[in-house]
Design an enzyme around this catalytic site. Sequence first.
Site, mmCIF file in Angstrom:
data_model
loop_
_atom_site.group_PDB
_atom_site.id
_atom_site.type_symbol
_atom_site.label_atom_id
_atom_site.label_comp_id
_atom_site.label_asym_id
_atom_site.label_seq_id
_atom_site.Cartn_x
_atom_site.Cartn_y
_atom_site.Cartn_z
ATOM 1 N N ALA A 86 6.199 9.657 10.979
ATOM 2 C CA ALA A 86 7.060 10.729 9.667
ATOM 3 C C ALA A 86 7.325 10.704 8.411
ATOM 4 C CB ALA A 86 8.233 10.044 10.831
ATOM 5 N N GLY A 117 4.157 8.678 14.243
ATOM 6 C CA GLY A 117 4.033 10.334 14.063
ATOM 7 C C GLY A 117 3.092 10.430 14.150
ATOM 8 N N GLU A 136 1.565 9.134 16.816
ATOM 9 C CA GLU A 136 2.110 10.541 18.214
ATOM 10 C C GLU A 136 0.871 11.867 17.623
ATOM 11 O OE1 GLU A 136 5.859 9.258 16.469
ATOM 12 O OE2 GLU A 136 6.378 8.990 19.005
ATOM 13 N N GLU A 141 7.223 1.642 14.310
ATOM 14 C CA GLU A 141 9.385 1.678 14.215
ATOM 15 C C GLU A 141 9.472 0.689 14.230
ATOM 16 O OE1 GLU A 141 6.749 3.454 16.217
ATOM 17 O OE2 GLU A 141 6.722 5.454 15.157
HETATM 18 N N1 CAA Z 1 6.197 8.113 4.917
HETATM 19 C C1 CAA Z 1 6.337 8.340 3.280
HETATM 20 N N2 CAA Z 1 6.015 8.021 3.251
HETATM 21 C C2 CAA Z 1 4.860 7.379 2.706
HETATM 22 C C3 CAA Z 1 4.464 6.940 4.601
HETATM 23 C C4 CAA Z 1 5.775 7.051 5.273
HETATM 24 N N3 CAA Z 1 5.462 6.960 6.654
HETATM 25 N N4 CAA Z 1 3.551 5.822 4.304
HETATM 26 C C5 CAA Z 1 3.221 5.937 2.938
HETATM 27 N N5 CAA Z 1 3.901 6.166 2.350
HETATM 28 C C6 CAA Z 1 3.009 6.611 0.849
HETATM 29 C C7 CAA Z 1 3.757 4.878 -0.159
HETATM 30 O O1 CAA Z 1 5.572 5.064 0.364
HETATM 31 C C8 CAA Z 1 3.382 5.522 -0.832
HETATM 32 O O2 CAA Z 1 3.688 6.187 -1.948
HETATM 33 P P1 CAA Z 1 4.363 5.702 -3.080
HETATM 34 O O3 CAA Z 1 2.884 5.655 -4.254
HETATM 35 O O4 CAA Z 1 5.379 7.155 -4.074
HETATM 36 O O5 CAA Z 1 4.880 3.941 -3.649
HETATM 37 C C9 CAA Z 1 1.461 6.063 -0.883
HETATM 38 O O6 CAA Z 1 2.563 6.694 0.419
HETATM 39 C C10 CAA Z 1 1.002 5.582 -0.248
HETATM 40 O O7 CAA Z 1 1.585 4.190 0.828
HETATM 41 P P2 CAA Z 1 0.886 2.583 0.248
HETATM 42 O O8 CAA Z 1 1.460 2.149 -1.438
HETATM 43 O O9 CAA Z 1 2.067 1.740 1.440
HETATM 44 O O10 CAA Z 1 -0.343 2.581 0.814
HETATM 45 P P3 CAA Z 1 -1.070 1.075 0.916
HETATM 46 O O11 CAA Z 1 -2.891 1.155 1.662
HETATM 47 O O12 CAA Z 1 -0.664 -0.233 0.508
HETATM 48 O O13 CAA Z 1 -0.797 1.375 3.186
HETATM 49 C C11 CAA Z 1 0.584 1.119 5.247
HETATM 50 C C12 CAA Z 1 -0.824 2.062 4.217
HETATM 51 C C13 CAA Z 1 0.281 0.518 5.833
HETATM 52 C C14 CAA Z 1 -0.096 2.610 6.325
HETATM 53 C C15 CAA Z 1 2.096 1.554 4.459
HETATM 54 O O14 CAA Z 1 1.592 3.151 3.285
HETATM 55 C C16 CAA Z 1 2.044 1.769 5.261
HETATM 56 O O15 CAA Z 1 3.149 1.012 6.197
HETATM 57 N N6 CAA Z 1 2.930 2.974 5.724
HETATM 58 C C17 CAA Z 1 4.395 3.287 7.007
HETATM 59 C C18 CAA Z 1 3.635 3.363 7.931
HETATM 60 C C19 CAA Z 1 4.789 3.350 8.819
HETATM 61 O O16 CAA Z 1 5.865 2.727 8.991
HETATM 62 N N7 CAA Z 1 5.173 4.844 10.144
HETATM 63 C C20 CAA Z 1 5.862 5.039 10.968
HETATM 64 C C21 CAA Z 1 6.931 6.200 10.330
HETATM 65 S S1 CAA Z 1 8.200 5.622 10.999
HETATM 66 C C22 CAA Z 1 7.917 6.979 12.042
HETATM 67 O O17 CAA Z 1 6.387 7.624 12.472
HETATM 68 C C23 CAA Z 1 9.311 7.709 13.429
HETATM 69 C C24 CAA Z 1 8.586 8.400 14.665
HETATM 70 O O18 CAA Z 1 8.537 7.874 15.804
HETATM 71 C C25 CAA Z 1 7.857 9.689 14.120
#
Ligand code: CAA
Length: 258
Positions: free
Chosen positions: A66, A109, A112, A132
């Site tokens: 998400a 998400g 999911e 999460e």
């Molecule tokens: N939401 C918003 N933006 C996101 C995102 C997310 N879930 N995942 C990645 N992005 C964005 C980053 O912020 C980044 O944007 P900027 O360039 O503007 O900074 C861009 O995508 C590229 O991401 P990274 O630079 O972080 O890429 P990476 O290759 O270094 O890492 C990754 C990849 C390990 C997937 C890392 O992006 C990450 O950890 N993302 C979040 C994963 C996460 O926590 N997901 C769960 C979200 S909560 C949820 O989903 C709740 C639910 O139950 C529905």
Amino acid sequence: MSEYETILAERKGRVGVVTLNRPKALNALNSQLMREVVAAVEAFDADAEIGAIVVTGSEKAFAAGADIKEMQSKTFAEVYSEDFFSEWDRLSAVRSPIVAAVSGYALGGGCELAMMCDFIIASDTAKFGQPEIKLGVIPGIGGSQRLTRAVGKAKAMDLCLTGRNMDAEEAERAGLVARIVPAADLLDVALDAATTIASMSLPIARMAKEAVNRSFETTLAEGVKFERRVFHSTFATADQKEGMAAFVEKRTPKFVNG
Ligand code: CAA
């Protein structure tokens, strides 16, 4: 011009393909993308020319979860009042079979969404997780429930509590993933599977989906009874007559979807 901004929706024969398309955010699922995925999948579901749907992302990310930036400042009252994420539940009501083609990150998400599809074909680069907890929240689109049903309590607890990812091999061993294929072949294999499904009788494929899904909602005895009644009802269709006649006559069936 496409009616969608965060996804691509296209037809490949009798298959509807929905591609998540927010590459700069690794396909993070914001509200617009959620609305568009649901609308596109529902439109394909309502289309008599479409027999199966593929949901996919990019090579690097199916979806990284998400959209954290969109969620960050929301208050409890807001998420509760708007029943945040509940729109995703509409995907569970879709009757056409849906294949998830997953490459790269399928986190939070993203994992999911893949699990809301009927089965997952993963590339060898796929990574699944429910991270999460690292953000101070828990899964909110069914992860704690569907992951547990897919892989059992031990691994679901491990993933939800530590926030670690699992690779495609581990996900297949655990039963989350139906098949692993080389990344370069992912879409072809998923399309092939969906095209095979779409070549079957559409109402019968929907009955098969409904019967398998019933197993998650009921006892074994009730589920077997449900299956038996649906099996009986297949004999009311022209496609049962055609399918069995074609077998006996050693020819390919021509289903009429009726
Ligand atoms: N939401 C918003 N933006 C996101 C995102 C997310 N879930 N995942 C990645 N992005 C964005 C980053 O912020 C980044 O944007 P900027 O360039 O503007 O900074 C861009 O995508 C590229 O991401 P990274 O630079 O972080 O890429 P990476 O290759 O270094 O890492 C990754 C990849 C390990 C997937 C890392 O992006 C990450 O950890 N993302 C979040 C994963 C996460 O926590 N997901 C769960 C979200 S909560 C949820 O989903 C709740 C639910 O139950 C529905």
